[in-house]
Design a protein around this motif. Structure first.
Motif: not given
Length: 124
Positions: A67-81
């Motif tokens: 149901r949940f997906t984690i991802s990240r964008d290292n260029a933006k120093n950001t993690v998402y859920l």
């Protein structure tokens, strides 16, 4: 000064979706794993998801897997859920945190820097 700022929480009906973001500032965490935890009223803080530094490895709590997906964008120093098919039992304050460099971890005490949390409320 290191800061992790979580956002994206809110009130949603059961079955709905939300996307949480956590932006880091003060230093880069591109070589560290990142994770999300949550704390519901009257319960301990619990692991939700984690992602390796390059994004190639993820792990999830059984209650959110699929149901949940984690991802990240290292260029933006950001993690998402990304949270889909939300249930009332997902209601909690969600926290992002910086984990170990070598691998992802389920364990609370493996995490160092923590964000301030964002409230997610799922109504039935």
């Amino acid at each position: 000064q290191v800061q992790l700022v979580a956002s994206g929480g809110g009130l949603v009906q059961a079955g709905g979706s939300l996307r949480l973001s956590c932006a880091a500032s003060g230093r880069t965490f591109s070589t560290y794993s990142l994770g999300w935890f949550r704390k519901a009223p009257g319960k301990e803080r619990e692991f939700v998801a984690a992602i390796s530094w390059a994004g190639g490895s993820t792990r999830y709590a059984g209650s959110v897997k699929g149901r949940f997906t984690i991802s990240r964008d290292n260029a933006k120093n950001t993690v998402y859920l990304q949270m889909n098919s939300l249930k009332p039992e997902d209601t909690a304050v969600y926290y992002c945190a910086v984990g170990p460099a070598a691998s992802t971890s389920y364990y609370l005490y493996d995490y160092t820097y923590w964000g301030q949390g964002t409230q997610v409320t799922v109504s039935s």
